[in-house]
Scaffold this motif. Structure first.
Motif, mmCIF file in Angstrom:
data_model
loop_
_atom_site.group_PDB
_atom_site.id
_atom_site.type_symbol
_atom_site.label_atom_id
_atom_site.label_comp_id
_atom_site.label_asym_id
_atom_site.label_seq_id
_atom_site.Cartn_x
_atom_site.Cartn_y
_atom_site.Cartn_z
ATOM 1 N N ASN A 80 51.902 56.969 49.731
ATOM 2 C CA ASN A 80 53.234 56.894 50.348
ATOM 3 C C ASN A 80 53.210 56.234 51.715
ATOM 4 O O ASN A 80 54.131 56.424 52.507
ATOM 5 N N ASP A 81 52.187 55.486 52.034
ATOM 6 C CA ASP A 81 52.043 54.884 53.354
ATOM 7 C C ASP A 81 52.889 53.622 53.460
ATOM 8 O O ASP A 81 52.611 52.609 52.827
ATOM 9 N N THR A 82 53.945 53.688 54.258
ATOM 10 C CA THR A 82 54.769 52.502 54.493
ATOM 11 C C THR A 82 54.955 52.231 55.971
ATOM 12 O O THR A 82 55.549 51.226 56.338
ATOM 13 N N GLY A 83 54.467 53.107 56.850
ATOM 14 C CA GLY A 83 54.739 52.933 58.264
ATOM 15 C C GLY A 83 53.554 53.109 59.175
ATOM 16 O O GLY A 83 53.731 53.214 60.389
ATOM 17 N N SER A 84 52.353 53.112 58.648
ATOM 18 C CA SER A 84 51.192 53.242 59.527
ATOM 19 C C SER A 84 51.039 51.971 60.356
ATOM 20 O O SER A 84 51.634 50.931 60.068
ATOM 21 N N ALA A 85 50.230 52.051 61.382
ATOM 22 C CA ALA A 85 50.056 50.913 62.284
ATOM 23 C C ALA A 85 49.527 49.688 61.542
ATOM 24 O O ALA A 85 49.970 48.563 61.790
ATOM 25 N N LYS A 132 42.315 51.446 70.190
ATOM 26 C CA LYS A 132 41.977 52.663 70.927
ATOM 27 C C LYS A 132 41.715 53.839 69.989
ATOM 28 O O LYS A 132 40.849 54.657 70.250
ATOM 29 N N THR A 133 42.474 53.925 68.906
ATOM 30 C CA THR A 133 42.372 55.096 68.042
ATOM 31 C C THR A 133 41.314 54.953 66.957
ATOM 32 O O THR A 133 40.618 55.924 66.649
ATOM 33 N N ASP A 134 41.187 53.767 66.354
ATOM 34 C CA ASP A 134 40.248 53.582 65.248
ATOM 35 C C ASP A 134 39.701 52.156 65.290
ATOM 36 O O ASP A 134 40.277 51.235 64.704
ATOM 37 N N ALA A 135 38.571 51.988 65.981
ATOM 38 C CA ALA A 135 38.009 50.652 66.187
ATOM 39 C C ALA A 135 37.572 50.005 64.872
ATOM 40 O O ALA A 135 37.697 48.787 64.700
ATOM 41 N N LYS A 136 37.070 50.804 63.943
ATOM 42 C CA LYS A 136 36.618 50.240 62.660
ATOM 43 C C LYS A 136 37.805 49.688 61.871
ATOM 44 O O LYS A 136 37.751 48.585 61.327
ATOM 45 N N LYS A 137 38.892 50.445 61.800
ATOM 46 C CA LYS A 137 40.093 50.000 61.090
ATOM 47 C C LYS A 137 40.693 48.776 61.781
ATOM 48 O O LYS A 137 41.195 47.862 61.122
ATOM 49 N N TYR A 138 40.613 48.740 63.108
ATOM 50 C CA TYR A 138 41.083 47.594 63.875
ATOM 51 C C TYR A 138 40.336 46.327 63.456
ATOM 52 O O TYR A 138 40.948 45.301 63.174
ATOM 53 N N GLN A 139 39.013 46.414 63.406
ATOM 54 C CA GLN A 139 38.209 45.244 63.046
ATOM 55 C C GLN A 139 38.467 44.815 61.611
ATOM 56 O O GLN A 139 38.557 43.615 61.317
#
Length: 89
Positions: free
Chosen positions: A20-25, A72-79
């Motif tokens: 149901n993820d439609t609004g995560s960063a 800042k919150t999740d560097a792995k997901k950012y990369q």
């Protein structure tokens, strides 16, 4: 122009973290990136469309702030997001 329903659903499906993820960063960044790419093509044909250019700059700023939050919150997901969207090469 906004994204078509099918295109938006396809982007959400490829970046969602759960069913149901439609609004995560990550999803928001992916949607903004697709809209930015659309507007970049639009400006190749319409060089003097300054009002839409202002909207484009606002979207870029919003994406930048979402990316800094994700970093800042999740560097792995950012990369992973950066690599998947081919941003900041």
């Amino acid at each position: 122009m906004v994204l078509q329903k099918e295109q938006k659903k396809q982007v959400i499906d490829s970046f969602k973290t759960h069913t149901n993820d439609t609004g995560s960063a990550v999803v928001q960044i992916a949607l903004l990136t697709s809209r930015i790419e659309y507007l970049a093509d639009h400006f190749k044909a319409h060089k003097k469309d300054f009002n839409s250019r202002r909207g484009l700059l606002q979207m870029i700023g919003q994406r930048r702030s979402l990316l800094s939050y994700l970093k800042k919150t999740d560097a792995k997901k950012y990369q992973e997001t950066i690599d998947k969207l081919n941003i900041r090469k």
